[in-house]
Design a protein around this motif. Structure first.
Motif, PDB file in Angstrom:
ATOM      1  N   TYR A  29       0.731  -0.981   0.014  1.00 23.26           N
ATOM      2  CA  TYR A  29      -0.064  -0.049  -0.117  1.00 23.26           C
ATOM      3  C   TYR A  29       0.830   1.433  -0.021  1.00 23.26           C
ATOM      4  O   TYR A  29       0.242   2.387   0.024  1.00 23.26           O
ATOM      5  N   SER A  30       2.107   1.114  -0.023  1.00 25.60           N
ATOM      6  CA  SER A  30       3.120   2.163  -0.191  1.00 25.60           C
ATOM      7  C   SER A  30       3.629   2.521  -1.311  1.00 25.60           C
ATOM      8  O   SER A  30       4.218   3.510  -1.832  1.00 25.60           O
ATOM      9  N   TRP A  31       3.208   1.650  -2.523  1.00 27.37           N
ATOM     10  CA  TRP A  31       3.553   1.767  -3.621  1.00 27.37           C
ATOM     11  C   TRP A  31       2.433   2.649  -4.499  1.00 27.37           C
ATOM     12  O   TRP A  31       1.391   1.886  -4.734  1.00 27.37           O
ATOM     13  N   TYR A  32       2.543   3.952  -4.550  1.00 27.48           N
ATOM     14  CA  TYR A  32       1.319   4.791  -5.104  1.00 27.48           C
ATOM     15  C   TYR A  32       1.196   4.464  -6.724  1.00 27.48           C
ATOM     16  O   TYR A  32       0.104   4.600  -7.214  1.00 27.48           O
ATOM     17  N   VAL A  33       2.196   4.611  -7.353  1.00 29.47           N
ATOM     18  CA  VAL A  33       2.346   4.536  -8.984  1.00 29.47           C
ATOM     19  C   VAL A  33       3.474   3.511  -9.282  1.00 29.47           C
ATOM     20  O   VAL A  33       4.582   3.488  -8.808  1.00 29.47           O
ATOM     21  N   MET A  34       2.986   2.549 -10.248  1.00 29.12           N
ATOM     22  CA  MET A  34       3.989   1.595 -10.791  1.00 29.12           C
ATOM     23  C   MET A  34       4.014   1.963 -12.226  1.00 29.12           C
ATOM     24  O   MET A  34       3.039   2.353 -12.760  1.00 29.12           O
ATOM     25  N   ALA A  35       5.250   1.351 -12.887  1.00 26.64           N
ATOM     26  CA  ALA A  35       5.059   1.747 -14.323  1.00 26.64           C
ATOM     27  C   ALA A  35       6.348   0.724 -14.985  1.00 26.64           C
ATOM     28  O   ALA A  35       7.229   0.272 -14.278  1.00 26.64           O
ATOM     29  N   TRP A  36       6.073   0.522 -16.222  1.00 27.53           N
ATOM     30  CA  TRP A  36       6.918  -0.396 -16.845  1.00 27.53           C
ATOM     31  C   TRP A  36       7.598   0.620 -17.933  1.00 27.53           C
ATOM     32  O   TRP A  36       6.986   1.359 -18.590  1.00 27.53           O
ATOM     33  N   ALA A  49       3.787   1.353 -19.835  1.00 30.41           N
ATOM     34  CA  ALA A  49       2.556   1.370 -19.170  1.00 30.41           C
ATOM     35  C   ALA A  49       2.807   1.884 -17.656  1.00 30.41           C
ATOM     36  O   ALA A  49       3.901   1.784 -17.048  1.00 30.41           O
ATOM     37  N   SER A  50       1.637   2.430 -17.046  1.00 33.06           N
ATOM     38  CA  SER A  50       1.634   2.872 -15.815  1.00 33.06           C
ATOM     39  C   SER A  50       0.336   2.357 -15.237  1.00 33.06           C
ATOM     40  O   SER A  50      -0.540   2.570 -15.721  1.00 33.06           O
ATOM     41  N   ILE A  51       0.405   2.416 -13.798  1.00 31.56           N
ATOM     42  CA  ILE A  51      -0.767   1.997 -13.024  1.00 31.56           C
ATOM     43  C   ILE A  51      -0.830   2.658 -11.729  1.00 31.56           C
ATOM     44  O   ILE A  51       0.121   2.648 -11.012  1.00 31.56           O
ATOM     45  N   VAL A  52      -1.913   3.357 -11.368  1.00 29.60           N
ATOM     46  CA  VAL A  52      -2.092   3.949 -10.102  1.00 29.60           C
ATOM     47  C   VAL A  52      -2.633   2.828  -9.190  1.00 29.60           C
ATOM     48  O   VAL A  52      -3.815   2.387  -9.484  1.00 29.60           O
ATOM     49  N   PHE A  53      -1.974   2.675  -7.952  1.00 36.24           N
ATOM     50  CA  PHE A  53      -2.470   2.009  -7.065  1.00 36.24           C
ATOM     51  C   PHE A  53      -3.949   2.093  -6.566  1.00 36.24           C
ATOM     52  O   PHE A  53      -4.771   1.056  -6.742  1.00 36.24           O
ATOM     53  N   ARG A  54      -4.377   2.923  -6.118  1.00 36.65           N
ATOM     54  CA  ARG A  54      -5.515   3.179  -5.511  1.00 36.65           C
ATOM     55  C   ARG A  54      -6.759   3.365  -6.313  1.00 36.65           C
ATOM     56  O   ARG A  54      -7.911   2.936  -6.190  1.00 36.65           O
ATOM     57  N   ALA A  75      -2.059  -8.677  -3.234  1.00 38.76           N
ATOM     58  CA  ALA A  75      -1.760  -9.743  -2.085  1.00 38.76           C
ATOM     59  C   ALA A  75      -0.318 -10.557  -2.522  1.00 38.76           C
ATOM     60  O   ALA A  75       0.427 -10.748  -1.603  1.00 38.76           O
ATOM     61  N   ALA A  76      -0.108 -10.458  -3.705  1.00 30.22           N
ATOM     62  CA  ALA A  76       1.296 -10.978  -4.184  1.00 30.22           C
ATOM     63  C   ALA A  76       2.473 -10.041  -4.102  1.00 30.22           C
ATOM     64  O   ALA A  76       3.496 -10.454  -4.140  1.00 30.22           O
ATOM     65  N   ASN A  77       2.149  -8.808  -3.971  1.00 26.04           N
ATOM     66  CA  ASN A  77       3.017  -7.438  -3.788  1.00 26.04           C
ATOM     67  C   ASN A  77       3.857  -7.490  -5.223  1.00 26.04           C
ATOM     68  O   ASN A  77       4.992  -7.610  -5.287  1.00 26.04           O
ATOM     69  N   THR A  78       2.957  -7.752  -6.414  1.00 26.54           N
ATOM     70  CA  THR A  78       3.632  -7.968  -7.797  1.00 26.54           C
ATOM     71  C   THR A  78       2.970  -7.082  -8.706  1.00 26.54           C
ATOM     72  O   THR A  78       1.719  -7.016  -8.738  1.00 26.54           O
ATOM     73  N   VAL A  79       3.620  -6.569  -9.692  1.00 26.63           N
ATOM     74  CA  VAL A  79       3.106  -6.095 -10.898  1.00 26.63           C
ATOM     75  C   VAL A  79       3.186  -6.677 -12.116  1.00 26.63           C
ATOM     76  O   VAL A  79       4.425  -7.281 -12.021  1.00 26.63           O
ATOM     77  N   TYR A  80       2.422  -6.580 -12.974  1.00 28.58           N
ATOM     78  CA  TYR A  80       2.654  -7.688 -14.242  1.00 28.58           C
ATOM     79  C   TYR A  80       2.434  -6.616 -15.497  1.00 28.58           C
ATOM     80  O   TYR A  80       1.969  -5.472 -15.480  1.00 28.58           O
ATOM     81  N   LEU A  81       3.224  -7.183 -16.560  1.00 27.50           N
ATOM     82  CA  LEU A  81       3.035  -6.639 -17.857  1.00 27.50           C
ATOM     83  C   LEU A  81       2.769  -7.560 -18.788  1.00 27.50           C
ATOM     84  O   LEU A  81       3.822  -8.426 -19.278  1.00 27.50           O
ATOM     85  N   GLU A  82       1.560  -7.670 -19.063  1.00 28.53           N
ATOM     86  CA  GLU A  82       0.965  -8.815 -20.153  1.00 28.53           C
ATOM     87  C   GLU A  82       1.437  -8.256 -21.509  1.00 28.53           C
ATOM     88  O   GLU A  82       0.810  -7.265 -21.929  1.00 28.53           O
ATOM     89  N   MET A  83       2.308  -8.815 -22.215  1.00 26.83           N
ATOM     90  CA  MET A  83       2.420  -8.500 -23.704  1.00 26.83           C
ATOM     91  C   MET A  83       2.093  -9.636 -24.552  1.00 26.83           C
ATOM     92  O   MET A  83       2.455 -10.594 -24.531  1.00 26.83           O
TER      93      MET A  83
END
Length: 127
Positions: A29-36, A49-54, A75-83
């Motif tokens: 919950y401390s990762w506000y924005v993630m990106a590839w 690509a980018s995603i906002v947590f909340r 739950a897995a604390n993981t970000v994915y990029l499906e290509m």
């Protein structure tokens, strides 16, 4: 120290698919924005690509819209990029990036907005 570790890169033929994973350390919950991002030889780092947590708001580079999908499993604390529909021009080293700053509250494809980076994973698409 928060860490990001990418996996899932590899070599595929044109039209193939890959799923990249980015394992995050610390409180999800401390990762506000993630990106590839990706960077090929002799090129600048490009936001993919980018995603906002909340809000689960996402943003994509025009070149990958309709082919790539960013998602996260807190739950897995993981970000994915499906290509999917990979092309030779998608070949690059792909980096996961994260922001833990509450001031960044929108999806971003700007490298300077992120202060945590993984070591990258190579994607090679052959014709």
């Amino acid at each position: 120290q928060a860490q990001l570790v990418e996996s899932g890169g590899g070599s595929v033929q044109t039209g193939g698919s890959l799923r990249l994973s980015c394992a995050r350390s610390g409180n999800p919950y401390s990762w506000y924005v993630m990106a590839w991002f990706r960077q090929g030889p002799g090129t600048e780092r490009e936001g993919v690509a980018s995603i906002v947590f909340r809000a689960s708001e996402t943003d994509y580079a025009e070149s990958v819209k309709g082919r790539f999908t960013i998602s996260q499993d807190n739950a897995a604390n993981t970000v994915y990029l499906e290509m999917t529909g990979l092309k030779p021009e998608d070949s690059a080293k792909y980096y996961c990036a994260g922001s833990r700053s509450p001031w960044l509250n929108r999806a971003s494809l700007t490298p300077g907005d992120f202060n945590f980076w993984g070591q990258g994973t190579q994607v090679t698409v052959s014709s």
